[in-house]
Design a protein around this motif. Structure first.
Motif, PDB file in Angstrom:
ATOM      1  N   ARG A  56       0.411  -1.409   0.153  1.00  0.00           N
ATOM      2  CA  ARG A  56      -0.329  -0.175  -0.603  1.00  0.00           C
ATOM      3  C   ARG A  56       0.779   0.817   0.109  1.00  0.00           C
ATOM      4  N   THR A  57       2.148   0.953   0.467  1.00  0.00           N
ATOM      5  CA  THR A  57       3.353   1.941   0.210  1.00  0.00           C
ATOM      6  C   THR A  57       4.047   2.465  -0.964  1.00  0.00           C
ATOM      7  N   GLY A  58       3.662   1.650  -1.654  1.00  0.00           N
ATOM      8  CA  GLY A  58       4.689   1.162  -2.820  1.00  0.00           C
ATOM      9  C   GLY A  58       5.886   0.761  -2.706  1.00  0.00           C
ATOM     10  N   GLY A  59       6.765   0.195  -1.107  1.00  0.00           N
ATOM     11  CA  GLY A  59       7.567   0.284  -0.187  1.00  0.00           C
ATOM     12  C   GLY A  59       8.508   0.728   0.409  1.00  0.00           C
ATOM     13  N   LYS A  60       7.635   2.149   0.467  1.00  0.00           N
ATOM     14  CA  LYS A  60       8.218   3.069   1.529  1.00  0.00           C
ATOM     15  C   LYS A  60       8.277   3.013   2.728  1.00  0.00           C
ATOM     16  N   VAL A  61       7.253   1.971   3.219  1.00  0.00           N
ATOM     17  CA  VAL A  61       7.580   1.721   5.043  1.00  0.00           C
ATOM     18  C   VAL A  61       7.391  -0.023   4.815  1.00  0.00           C
ATOM     19  N   GLN A  62       8.474  -0.088   5.325  1.00  0.00           N
ATOM     20  CA  GLN A  62       9.002  -1.691   5.853  1.00  0.00           C
ATOM     21  C   GLN A  62       8.284  -2.017   7.103  1.00  0.00           C
ATOM     22  N   ILE A  63       8.304  -3.612   7.571  1.00  0.00           N
ATOM     23  CA  ILE A  63       8.124  -3.940   8.545  1.00  0.00           C
ATOM     24  C   ILE A  63       8.464  -5.148   8.707  1.00  0.00           C
ATOM     25  N   ASP A  64       9.753  -5.536   9.898  1.00  0.00           N
ATOM     26  CA  ASP A  64      10.559  -6.609   9.777  1.00  0.00           C
ATOM     27  C   ASP A  64       9.602  -6.665  11.328  1.00  0.00           C
ATOM     28  N   VAL A  65       9.720  -8.425  11.134  1.00  0.00           N
ATOM     29  CA  VAL A  65       8.587  -8.981  12.009  1.00  0.00           C
ATOM     30  C   VAL A  65       9.854  -9.735  13.275  1.00  0.00           C
ATOM     31  N   PHE A  66       9.302  -9.870  14.415  1.00  0.00           N
ATOM     32  CA  PHE A  66      10.475 -10.890  15.329  1.00  0.00           C
ATOM     33  C   PHE A  66       9.677 -11.267  15.934  1.00  0.00           C
ATOM     34  N   PRO A  67       9.793 -12.423  16.042  1.00  0.00           N
ATOM     35  CA  PRO A  67       9.147 -13.268  16.738  1.00  0.00           C
ATOM     36  C   PRO A  67       9.736 -14.330  18.625  1.00  0.00           C
ATOM     37  N   ALA A  68       8.486 -14.984  19.053  1.00  0.00           N
ATOM     38  CA  ALA A  68       9.632 -15.182  20.116  1.00  0.00           C
ATOM     39  C   ALA A  68      10.039 -14.037  21.050  1.00  0.00           C
ATOM     40  N   ASP A  69       9.311 -12.628  21.204  1.00  0.00           N
ATOM     41  CA  ASP A  69       9.917 -12.461  22.605  1.00  0.00           C
ATOM     42  C   ASP A  69      11.952 -12.012  22.071  1.00  0.00           C
ATOM     43  N   GLN A  70      12.019 -11.590  20.808  1.00  0.00           N
ATOM     44  CA  GLN A  70      13.125 -10.951  20.180  1.00  0.00           C
ATOM     45  C   GLN A  70      13.269 -10.083  20.609  1.00  0.00           C
ATOM     46  N   LEU A  71      12.418  -8.853  20.870  1.00  0.00           N
ATOM     47  CA  LEU A  71      13.413  -7.508  20.922  1.00  0.00           C
ATOM     48  C   LEU A  71      12.389  -7.697  23.162  1.00  0.00           C
ATOM     49  N   GLY A  72      12.423  -8.346  23.204  1.00  0.00           N
ATOM     50  CA  GLY A  72      12.305  -8.108  24.340  1.00  0.00           C
ATOM     51  C   GLY A  72      11.049  -8.868  25.395  1.00  0.00           C
ATOM     52  N   LYS A  73      10.731  -9.348  26.424  1.00  0.00           N
ATOM     53  CA  LYS A  73       9.318  -9.990  27.296  1.00  0.00           C
ATOM     54  C   LYS A  73       8.188  -8.379  26.829  1.00  0.00           C
ATOM     55  N   GLN A  74       7.522  -9.331  26.563  1.00  0.00           N
ATOM     56  CA  GLN A  74       6.270  -8.217  26.642  1.00  0.00           C
ATOM     57  C   GLN A  74       5.425  -6.939  26.953  1.00  0.00           C
ATOM     58  N   LEU A  75       5.792  -7.142  28.382  1.00  0.00           N
ATOM     59  CA  LEU A  75       5.712  -6.078  29.325  1.00  0.00           C
ATOM     60  C   LEU A  75       6.613  -5.313  29.091  1.00  0.00           C
ATOM     61  N   GLU A  76       8.373  -5.437  28.768  1.00  0.00           N
ATOM     62  CA  GLU A  76       9.540  -4.137  28.353  1.00  0.00           C
ATOM     63  C   GLU A  76       8.907  -3.810  26.626  1.00  0.00           C
ATOM     64  N   SER A  77       8.524  -4.750  25.956  1.00  0.00           N
ATOM     65  CA  SER A  77       8.183  -4.374  24.369  1.00  0.00           C
ATOM     66  C   SER A  77       6.688  -3.336  24.902  1.00  0.00           C
ATOM     67  N   VAL A  78       6.495  -3.404  25.794  1.00  0.00           N
ATOM     68  CA  VAL A  78       4.561  -2.782  25.166  1.00  0.00           C
ATOM     69  C   VAL A  78       5.337  -1.317  26.465  1.00  0.00           C
ATOM     70  N   GLU A  79       6.687  -1.346  27.094  1.00  0.00           N
ATOM     71  CA  GLU A  79       7.210   0.199  28.036  1.00  0.00           C
ATOM     72  C   GLU A  79       7.444  -0.295  26.899  1.00  0.00           C
ATOM     73  N   GLY A  80       8.350  -0.128  26.042  1.00  0.00           N
ATOM     74  CA  GLY A  80       9.339   0.599  24.717  1.00  0.00           C
ATOM     75  C   GLY A  80       8.495   1.057  23.734  1.00  0.00           C
ATOM     76  N   VAL A  81       7.317   0.464  23.307  1.00  0.00           N
ATOM     77  CA  VAL A  81       6.531   1.041  22.415  1.00  0.00           C
ATOM     78  C   VAL A  81       5.976   2.374  22.711  1.00  0.00           C
ATOM     79  N   MET A  82       5.563   2.919  24.343  1.00  0.00           N
ATOM     80  CA  MET A  82       5.328   3.595  24.847  1.00  0.00           C
ATOM     81  C   MET A  82       6.304   4.875  24.987  1.00  0.00           C
ATOM     82  N   VAL A  83       7.575   4.462  25.311  1.00  0.00           N
ATOM     83  CA  VAL A  83       8.418   5.736  25.159  1.00  0.00           C
ATOM     84  C   VAL A  83       9.203   5.476  23.912  1.00  0.00           C
ATOM     85  N   GLY A  84       9.089   4.459  22.903  1.00  0.00           N
ATOM     86  CA  GLY A  84      10.386   5.086  21.754  1.00  0.00           C
ATOM     87  C   GLY A  84      11.254   4.303  21.478  1.00  0.00           C
ATOM     88  N   THR A  85      11.410   3.748  22.720  1.00  0.00           N
ATOM     89  CA  THR A  85      12.191   2.633  22.142  1.00  0.00           C
ATOM     90  C   THR A  85      12.243   1.569  21.133  1.00  0.00           C
TER      91      THR A  85
END
Length: 327
Positions: A56-85
């Motif tokens: 839909r964006t002509g490739g201008k928005v690419q999203i990489d998917v990371f399963p199995a808490d690779q970016l951090g456990k869920q609570l940490e990841s939610v906090e990260g989204v809130m603060v921008g990390t």
């Protein structure tokens, strides 16, 4: 400490300094994390989301998917989204209830009879209202995706009635509603992080757990559990959340592509889960677990005090609106 972190959310971004990093003024590469295994339907729906957004964006928005808490456990990841990390995470309403208590309403026992009930609520004004309550914390619910109804497994005995749960240590996720529900059913609820659950079951730290069949299979709980009782006691939705400053800072056409795609995939994900579960229960049996269908009526009776208590503790009008919607 958590409140102090969230207060800093408004300072998390300056210009194009996003966590995913803008490759150029009109190009973005974002990261989306989730807790499911690579074979879980979370990975399937997240990958589909990334594909459609890129189209839909002509490739201008690419999203990489990371399963199995690779970016951090869920609570940490939610906090990260809130603060921008972190850019995005496929979270749970239970985790979000740490910041937005009313999200816990969605986990009230036996509130929903099936997944069609869930869609009626989350795709309407109630879902919009709950999503709005998250925004002051620096995150936006861009889509209500699916986890499924939860069912109890254990390694001690078949659970057919609430009495069978007495004295049994059952792992529950972080969320007060889960704890209170299993106390009402006579069990000993024990909070254990999802990533540590298999070990807790294997070592006997807990006797059982409760999750949809997808997790029983992908996490191989069947290796350390003998019995699965189809209680359908609680539904857990999977809200897809994104950092608000990041979303707001993107060109309108990209925001529209992300929001519309995420919302369109909610019902798609629900249908996917419904179709998968019909086969997954067969697989659970094939792995040697005894699957028990229970009479839900005595379970419902036992947890009525939990719902009554939360009508006093949380926004009773939301609970009543849900009940009216599903009449």
């Amino acid at each position: 400490m958590r409140k102090m972190i969230v207060v800093l959310a408004s300072l998390a971004f300056l210009g194009l300094a996003f966590s995913g990093g803008a490759e150029a003024a009109d190009s973005y590469r974002l990261k989306l994390g989730h807790t499911g295994a690579p074979s879980h339907h979370y990975q399937t729906i997240c990958t589909l989301f990334a594909k459609k957004v890129a189209e839909r964006t002509g490739g201008k928005v690419q999203i990489d998917v990371f399963p199995a808490d690779q970016l951090g456990k869920q609570l940490e990841s939610v906090e990260g989204v809130m603060v921008g990390t972190h850019d995005m995470v496929l979270a749970s309403d239970t985790v979000l209830s740490n910041w937005v208590p009313n999200m816990g309403i969605l986990n009230l026992p036996f509130l929903f009879n099936d997944l069609s009930d869930v869609r009626k609520v989350l795709d309407g004004p109630i879902g919009a209202r709950l999503a709005k309550e998250l925004e002051p914390h620096g995150a936006v619910v861009i889509g209500w995706w699916e986890n499924g109804m939860r069912h109890v497994t254990n390694n001690k005995r078949p659970i057919k009635t609430p009495d069978d749960l007495k004295g049994m240590k059952i792992r529950v996720p972080e969320g007060e509603v889960f704890v209170e529900t299993f106390k009402a059913l006579g069990a000993g609820p024990t909070v254990v992080s999802f990533g540590e659950l298999y070990s807790a079951l294997q070592l006997g730290t807990v006797d059982g757990q409760e999750n949809p069949p997808a997790h029983i299979l992908t996490q191989k709980f069947y290796e350390v559990q003998k019995y699965a009782s189809r209680t359908g006691h609680i539904h857990m939705s999977s809200p897809l959340i994104m950092n608000k400053a990041l979303l707001d800072g993107m060109p309108q056409e990209y925001r529209t592509a992300i929001l519309e795609t995420a919302r369109e995939l909610g019902p798609v994900h629900t249908k996917m889960v419904e179709e998968l579960e019909a086969e997954q229960w067969k697989e659970v049996k094939a792995h040697g677990m005894e699957v028990i269908d229970v009479d839900k009526k005595p379970f419902r009776e036992k947890v009525k005090p939990v719902i009554a208590a939360y009508k006093k503790k949380l926004d009773a009008s939301i609970i009543e609106d849900i009940e009216k919607t599903l009449q």
